[in-house]
Enzyme design. Structure first.
Site, short mmCIF file in Angstrom:
data_model
loop_
_atom_site.label_atom_id
_atom_site.label_comp_id
_atom_site.label_asym_id
_atom_site.label_seq_id
_atom_site.Cartn_x
_atom_site.Cartn_y
_atom_site.Cartn_z
N LYS A 107 2.86 6.46 -9.13
CA LYS A 107 2.73 6.99 -7.59
C LYS A 107 3.25 8.21 -7.19
CE LYS A 107 3.89 2.87 -5.55
NZ LYS A 107 5.42 1.86 -4.11
N LYS A 141 -2.06 -4.21 0.32
CA LYS A 141 -1.78 -3.79 0.82
C LYS A 141 -1.75 -2.79 1.84
CE LYS A 141 2.82 -5.03 0.26
NZ LYS A 141 3.89 -5.81 0.28
N LYS A 191 -7.07 -3.91 -7.82
CA LYS A 191 -6.22 -5.24 -7.16
C LYS A 191 -6.64 -4.90 -5.43
CE LYS A 191 -2.01 -5.77 -7.05
NZ LYS A 191 -0.13 -5.86 -7.45
#
Ligand code: TRP
Length: 330
Positions: free
Chosen positions: A111, A195, A192
């Site tokens: 991240k 969201k 994956k």
């Protein structure tokens, strides 16, 4: 009864991946376990997010958790920031964990990569997560695959604290096998279903209509050899569809594969099974939206119950480290 704790960030738009990978296990752990579940709004502050979105997403997450079948009579559902011990214990754990340890966290590396500035909170995120877990003496922590490293860190921090300051924390078990199933993106089956992804056709959302679900499944990427067999490496798109049908019907992917010869038929059944799985969630969610006072009451009760447990653990940890008790003994 085994104490269970898990958390989910309120980032809006829960997906089928969240549901099959983690949340449906939360529902089943309500039976026979003392389960604590929190919407981790503090974790959401580690990257840029609009305050209005934090607020809206936190409520949205709580609604979704109730809609999938969390039952406030059988579990403790709460919002992380409403229980102040989470931040208080985080500091004590930041003074237990090491920089080297946190630097190794792959989520931090991923991240933070390419960012001009990285918030300190993103770096210390695993200490907050460890606090979530250790405050409740959780033995079992159902988490997705991507959270295993953070859970391992929580174990190490608990052991170190106990060795240095005396037996204080329950050391949680390593990740529970089988609870971290991975649902892949329907358009990009090598990654994956997430969201936060920008793949609307590849992502089935928890509240998608039957039409949306069906359209996305029908357009799912497969392969051109037309051969029906379960092979995650060579045929990731097909394997994902088989996994989905298996998860939705409680069978294994290989069993499911044996029932079909054609991709089209498989897709029809996958779509039908997912509509059946998610329809009740959508209807329950609509009912809950009509009753905001009920949701507020559930969260208030959850926070009060969580606080009772968390305050006792925090007081022990603070005392073990030599802090004086506060005015109310806390
Ligand atoms: N970090 C977890 C995730 O991104 C969410 C989380 C926060 C969590 N605190 C937790 C999960 C405690 C399990 C236990 O999915």
């Amino acid at each position: 009864m085994t104490r269970v704790l898990s958390g989910i960030a309120p980032s809006g738009n829960f997906t089928l991946g969240n549901y099959l990978g983690a949340l449906r296990h939360w529902v089943s752990f309500q039976d026979g376990h003392d389960a604590f579940y929190c919407v981790v709004d503090l974790h959401a502050l580690t990257t840029e997010i609009d305050p209005a979105d934090v607020r809206a997403n936190t409520r949205d997450a709580a609604l979704n958790l109730l809609a999938i079948g969390l039952d406030p009579e059988r579990c403790t559902l709460f919002v992380q920031s409403q229980v102040p011990e989470h931040t208080r214990l985080t500091w004590l754990l930041e003074c237990t964990a090491t920089v080297g340890e946190l630097r190794r966290m792959t989520q931090f590396k991923d991240k933070g990569r390419g960012q001009e500035t990285v918030r300190v909170g993103l770096f210390t995120y695993p200490c907050l997560m460890a606090a979530d877990i250790l405050l409740y003496g959780a033995q079992a922590v159902p988490v997705g695959d991507d959270q295993r490293q953070h859970l391992e860190l929580a174990r190490e921090v608990a052991v170190r604290f106990n060795n240095r300051y005396g037996e204080t924390f329950v050391v949680p078990d390593a990740a529970i096998p089988g609870t971290g199933a991975r649902v892949m993106d329907l358009q990009h089956p090598e990654r994956k279903m997430s969201k936060s992804s920008d793949s609307p056709m590849g992502t089935i959302r928890l509240l998608d209509t039957d039409e949306e679900i069906t359209r996305k499944v029908k357009r799912a990427v497969t392969d051109t050899d037309g051969e029906m067999r379960y092979d995650r490496q060579a045929k990731p798109g097909l394997a994902n569809l088989l996994d989905l049908l298996a998860a939705a019907t409680g069978r294994t992917a290989t069993e499911v594969a044996a029932d079909y010869t054609r991709y089209g038929e498989l897709k029809e059944d996958v779509a039908a099974a997912l509509c059946q799985l998610l329809g009740p969630v959508r209807r329950r969610r609509a009912e809950l939206e009509d009753d905001p006072a009920y949701v507020d009451a559930v969260l208030a009760r959850g926070a009060a119950r969580a606080h009772e447990v968390a305050a006792a653990t925090y007081a022990r940890a603070a005392d073990a480290m030599g802090l004086l008790p506060g005015p109310e003994g806390a």
